[in-house]
Motif scaffolding. Structure first.
Motif, PDB file in Angstrom:
ATOM      1  N   LYS A 185       0.825  -1.214   0.000  1.00  0.00           N
ATOM      2  CA  LYS A 185       0.000   0.000   0.000  1.00  0.00           C
ATOM      3  C   LYS A 185       0.859   1.264   0.000  1.00  0.00           C
ATOM      4  CE  LYS A 185      -1.757   1.633   3.812  1.00  0.00           C
ATOM      5  NZ  LYS A 185      -2.586   1.854   5.040  1.00  0.00           N
ATOM      6  N   TRP A 186       1.876   1.293   0.850  1.00  0.00           N
ATOM      7  CA  TRP A 186       2.665   2.511   0.974  1.00  0.00           C
ATOM      8  C   TRP A 186       3.592   2.723  -0.217  1.00  0.00           C
ATOM      9  CZ3 TRP A 186       0.504   5.810   3.732  1.00  0.00           C
ATOM     10  CH2 TRP A 186      -0.132   5.475   4.930  1.00  0.00           C
ATOM     11  N   TYR A 187       4.163   1.648  -0.729  1.00  0.00           N
ATOM     12  CA  TYR A 187       5.023   1.820  -1.898  1.00  0.00           C
ATOM     13  C   TYR A 187       4.210   2.157  -3.141  1.00  0.00           C
ATOM     14  CZ  TYR A 187       9.184   0.303   0.627  1.00  0.00           C
ATOM     15  OH  TYR A 187      10.244   0.233   1.499  1.00  0.00           O
ATOM     16  N   GLN A 188       2.998   1.625  -3.235  1.00  0.00           N
ATOM     17  CA  GLN A 188       2.129   1.995  -4.351  1.00  0.00           C
ATOM     18  C   GLN A 188       1.753   3.475  -4.257  1.00  0.00           C
ATOM     19  OE1 GLN A 188       1.171   0.650  -7.053  1.00  0.00           O
ATOM     20  NE2 GLN A 188       1.355  -1.572  -6.853  1.00  0.00           N
ATOM     21  N   ALA A 189       1.476   3.928  -3.035  1.00  0.00           N
ATOM     22  CA  ALA A 189       1.165   5.348  -2.847  1.00  0.00           C
ATOM     23  C   ALA A 189       2.348   6.227  -3.248  1.00  0.00           C
ATOM     24  CB  ALA A 189       0.793   5.611  -1.387  1.00  0.00           C
ATOM     25  N   ALA A 190       3.540   5.717  -3.001  1.00  0.00           N
ATOM     26  CA  ALA A 190       4.743   6.488  -3.353  1.00  0.00           C
ATOM     27  C   ALA A 190       4.890   6.630  -4.864  1.00  0.00           C
ATOM     28  CB  ALA A 190       5.982   5.836  -2.753  1.00  0.00           C
ATOM     29  N   ILE A 191       4.756   5.527  -5.594  1.00  0.00           N
ATOM     30  CA  ILE A 191       5.031   5.583  -7.032  1.00  0.00           C
ATOM     31  C   ILE A 191       3.893   6.219  -7.821  1.00  0.00           C
ATOM     32  CG2 ILE A 191       6.556   3.571  -6.934  1.00  0.00           C
ATOM     33  CD1 ILE A 191       4.335   1.949  -8.274  1.00  0.00           C
TER      34      ILE A 191
END
Length: 220
Positions: A185-191
């Motif tokens: 979730k957090w890495y998807q939000a980042a990219i």
């Protein structure tokens, strides 16, 4: 006749001006003097402030040089002194550097130093957030995901100035905790954030690939 009336009129104006000057001249001179003195004082104060800033900048650079030379104790002493008696800007800068120096040998103490900056109401909110981010990066190896999320998650919301770094901290903390759902979730939000820095986007994409590779292993 016109010339006579003009001369009389000029004499009357001159006499009126002389009477006004006699009555208010001291005030005019006093006001002008006050303006001159005020400008001089302002210029002198600006010069003093610049000299102080230059001196404190030199002290900070000297402390950095001591650190780079391996004289960590001397560097810490110099930074501590600047954090106490420097102006507001250099005090905060010295505290950040001192926290980083402390964390090199004692991570827990470094976290406490950053937490102290983040909790100090005299520090600007933007820098309070940065202190939380720095502490968060240090916590990922020892703290639980829940503890890190409690500190960092508010900084990850849309529009927050430190959201990119906050999402990276949360993604890394979740991945280390084997919480692949939150890590994704957090890495998807980042990219997917259009404003994310290129380097962070690359790191987030790499982590998503690692998470994807971990998924089958976790399911088995």
């Amino acid at each position: 006749m016109t010339d006579i009336f003009q001369e009389v009129s000029e004499d009357m104006r001159r006499e009126r001006a002389q009477k006004l000057w006699a009555k208010y001249g001291n005030y005019v001179v006093g006001a002008a003097t006050a303006v001159v003195l005020g400008v001089a004082a302002f210029v002198a104060y600006q010069r003093y402030e610049q000299q102080q800033a230059d001196a404190q900048g030199a002290r900070f650079q000297s402390a950095i040089a001591l650190s780079q030379a391996g004289k960590t104790a001397d560097a810490a002493s110099a930074l501590s002194a600047l954090a106490k008696d420097g102006n507001a800007g250099y005090q905060t800068l010295a505290r950040f550097r001192l926290a980083a120096e402390t964390a090199t040998d004692k991570v827990a103490d470094g976290i406490k130093a950053y937490d102290a900056i983040a909790a100090d109401p005299s520090v600007e909110p933007l820098l309070q957030g940065l202190a939380k981010i720095r502490a968060g990066y240090l916590m990922v190896d020892t703290a639980s995901y829940a503890d890190i999320a409690a500190k960092i998650e508010p900084l990850a919301a849309a529009g927050q100035p430190w959201r990119h770094s906050a999402r990276e901290v949360l993604g890394l903390a979740a991945w280390k905790a084997k919480d692949l759902t939150n890590a994704t979730k957090w890495y998807q939000a980042a990219i997917t954030d259009k404003d994310v820095p290129g380097g962070l986007r690359q790191r987030a994409d790499m982590m998503l690939q690692l998470i994807a590779a971990d998924q089958p292993f976790k399911a088995s």
